[in-house]
Write an enzyme that holds these catalytic residues in place. Structure first.
Site, PDB file in Angstrom:
ATOM      1  N   ASP A 228       0.855  -1.182   0.000  1.00  0.00           N
ATOM      2  CA  ASP A 228       0.000   0.000   0.000  1.00  0.00           C
ATOM      3  C   ASP A 228       0.894   1.236   0.000  1.00  0.00           C
ATOM      4  O   ASP A 228       2.019   1.210   0.516  1.00  0.00           O
ATOM      5  CB  ASP A 228      -0.883   0.043   1.246  1.00  0.00           C
ATOM      6  CG  ASP A 228      -1.757  -1.186   1.393  1.00  0.00           C
ATOM      7  OD1 ASP A 228      -2.183  -1.734   0.359  1.00  0.00           O
ATOM      8  OD2 ASP A 228      -2.010  -1.590   2.538  1.00  0.00           O
ATOM      9  N   ASP A 268      -1.608  -2.464  -4.471  1.00  0.00           N
ATOM     10  CA  ASP A 268      -2.643  -2.891  -3.537  1.00  0.00           C
ATOM     11  C   ASP A 268      -3.436  -1.651  -3.120  1.00  0.00           C
ATOM     12  O   ASP A 268      -4.045  -0.995  -3.944  1.00  0.00           O
ATOM     13  CB  ASP A 268      -2.022  -3.631  -2.359  1.00  0.00           C
ATOM     14  CG  ASP A 268      -3.047  -4.385  -1.516  1.00  0.00           C
ATOM     15  OD1 ASP A 268      -4.190  -4.573  -1.988  1.00  0.00           O
ATOM     16  OD2 ASP A 268      -2.725  -4.780  -0.400  1.00  0.00           O
ATOM     17  N   ASP A 272      -4.702   2.185   3.876  1.00  0.00           N
ATOM     18  CA  ASP A 272      -5.447   1.165   4.608  1.00  0.00           C
ATOM     19  C   ASP A 272      -5.274   1.380   6.108  1.00  0.00           C
ATOM     20  O   ASP A 272      -4.171   1.701   6.578  1.00  0.00           O
ATOM     21  CB  ASP A 272      -4.968  -0.238   4.239  1.00  0.00           C
ATOM     22  CG  ASP A 272      -5.481  -0.710   2.887  1.00  0.00           C
ATOM     23  OD1 ASP A 272      -6.161   0.070   2.200  1.00  0.00           O
ATOM     24  OD2 ASP A 272      -5.190  -1.867   2.519  1.00  0.00           O
ATOM     25  N   ARG A 325     -13.684   0.622  -2.770  1.00  0.00           N
ATOM     26  CA  ARG A 325     -13.131   0.815  -1.421  1.00  0.00           C
ATOM     27  C   ARG A 325     -12.809   2.278  -1.149  1.00  0.00           C
ATOM     28  O   ARG A 325     -11.671   2.629  -0.848  1.00  0.00           O
ATOM     29  CB  ARG A 325     -11.889  -0.044  -1.209  1.00  0.00           C
ATOM     30  CG  ARG A 325     -12.127  -1.522  -1.378  1.00  0.00           C
ATOM     31  CD  ARG A 325     -10.886  -2.317  -1.004  1.00  0.00           C
ATOM     32  NE  ARG A 325     -11.080  -3.749  -1.207  1.00  0.00           N
ATOM     33  CZ  ARG A 325     -10.172  -4.679  -0.973  1.00  0.00           C
ATOM     34  NH1 ARG A 325      -8.985  -4.319  -0.504  1.00  0.00           N
ATOM     35  NH2 ARG A 325     -10.433  -5.958  -1.183  1.00  0.00           N
TER      36      ARG A 325
END
Length: 456
Positions: A228, A268, A272, A325
């Site tokens: 990430d 990715d 997050d 997301r």
């Protein structure tokens, strides 16, 4: 509508402190400058802190980062070596790191560029051989890759991880010295740390040279990348991410090949928040050209420490050409307001959904603006992943107020419908603007638009 002064303006207490600040050099009284009530537009960017009431990161003592750093703990960096040296300096004393220009994570200790070929050197990994060995027609789909090439892939991946994966220490502020400051190719982690501020930076292209093939992931298998752009993990708390840009450019996944009929995905997440992390504010950022953007919550299992944590505020951000997301939530109380979601007519990233209601999630989505192309139904804004509730209040689609939860419910069977979440009401907010005003407002203010002398 609840109104508060935004962080761009001064409170009465802050105005009263201006005379004190004018007579007090920044380095002479760091404790004063770490006090939100003493902050003003005259406070240097690196000394600014998250104001009271600005999202979940302002709760339980607030977020001050390195604002109280002594002069010896202020670092100006322009390359990987300098940034890592600054991370290691000072222990957990407050520190300020000012980034100048572009820092490329994929560089050796001597500053020379590193490529995927460099990471693979000496491991025996070859992509062509890997594809031959684990082609589903040869290997099948009922077992994970194993053997010489998988071992070599893991070894090469470990070399890249040692180079690009960096942990940000507690009590740190990292700011771009100018709006063109960039950290490229890094997988930053706020790993169990507390009290971190990231502002005025571009974070780009944390590409995984060695994605893992999982033949059992979904119906067709999937290539899973590791990195990430920013992970907030393992119980990290009090994190403020503000006025920055997160993007896969100039290396979007849309330009990658497909293998085994599946896109070779090298990115990715963007940001997050997982593994029991808590008290995060994500504000005035731009997120572009990315698929799986923001995951809040580790897994559906409660054993990862997520229940009761994952309190995150996501406000005044632009999400443009983002697949899904934005965010997807498990367990957490997540306040999503005054964001602009832009789905381009011919975007590079296939649009799946914006708001993902995962298991025991509590999303409060208010006064967001969704700009959708012709033929995209408002029902697609929400994705359900074992969630049961969501609050959607005063949002707009293409400039008109739409109850997006009702639109979603009208398009799915009764068993998949979501009820209105009455479990909580957000209170830690800056000014809530009318959704119709959000696109024009954020066109001027989102992303790296700050100056070191204060907010422009």
């Amino acid at each position: 509508m609840r109104k508060r002064a935004s962080y761009l303006s001064m409170s009465t207490a802050a105005a009263a402190a201006v005379a004190i600040l004018a007579a007090t050099p920044a380095a002479a009284s760091p404790g004063l400058l770490a006090d939100p009530t003493a902050q003003s537009a005259r406070t240097p960017l690196e000394r600014q802190v998250l104001p009271a009431g600005d999202g979940w990161a302002s709760a339980d003592g607030g977020t001050t980062g390195g604002a109280a750093a002594a002069p010896a703990d202020v670092h100006d960096v322009s390359d990987r070596a300098g940034l890592l040296e600054a991370f290691a300096a000072s222990g957990e004393r407050p520190k300020i790191i000012r980034v100048h220009g572009t820092i490329d994570a994929n560089t050796a200790a001597d500053g020379s560029a590193l490529s995927c070929t460099d990471y693979a050197a000496g491991t025996g990994y070859e992509l062509e051989q890997y594809l031959q060995d684990y082609d589903p027609a040869v290997w099948g789909r009922d077992r994970d890759p194993a053997g010489a090439q998988e071992d070599a892939r893991r070894a090469a991946a470990a070399k890249q991880a040692r180079t690009i994966r960096w942990n940000v220490p507690s009590n740190t502020t990292i700011v771009g010295a100018g709006p063109d400051s960039e950290i490229r190719g890094a997988a930053l982690r706020i790993n169990g740390a507390d009290n971190v501020i990231l502002r005025n930076l571009t974070f780009s292209d944390a590409a995984d040279c060695f994605p893992a093939w999982d033949p059992g992931d979904g119906r067709t298998g999937a290539w899973n990348s590791e990195y990430d752009l920013l992970q907030v993990i393992n119980g990290a708390t009090h994190v403020w991410v503000d006025h920055s840009e997160f993007t896969d450019a100039p290396n979007p996944d849309s330009e990658q090949p497909s293998y085994f009929g599946t896109p070779y995905q090298v990115h990715d997440g963007a940001v997050d928040v997982t593994n029991g992390s808590d008290l995060v504010t994500i504000s005035f950022n731009r997120f572009t050209d990315h698929d799986k953007l923001m995951l809040i919550g580790s897994t559906d299992s409660p054993t990862r420490g997520d229940p009761g944590k994952l309190r995150v505020s996501v406000h005044h951000n632009v999400f443009e050409d983002v697949g899904q997301r934005a965010p997807r939530v498990r367990y957490g109380q997540v306040d999503v307001y005054n964001n602009h979601y832009v789905v381009p007519e011919n975007g590079s990233v296939p649009y799946v959904y914006s708001l993902g209601a995962g298991i025991e999630s509590h999303i409060y989505a208010e006064a967001n603006a969704f700009t959708l192309p012709a033929g995209t139904d408002a029902a697609e804004i929400i994705g359900r992943y074992k969630g049961t509730t969501i609050a959607t209040v005063d949002n707009t689609v293409n400039g008109k107020k739409v109850d997006v939860r009702a639109a979603y419910n009208a398009a799915v069977p009764e068993a998949e419908q979501l009820t209105h979440d009455t479990s909580w009401t957000p209170t830690l907010r800056t000014q809530v603007h009318a959704a119709q005003a959000v696109p024009a407002l954020l066109a001027r203010t989102a992303g790296p638009v700050l100056s070191t002398g204060g907010v422009r």
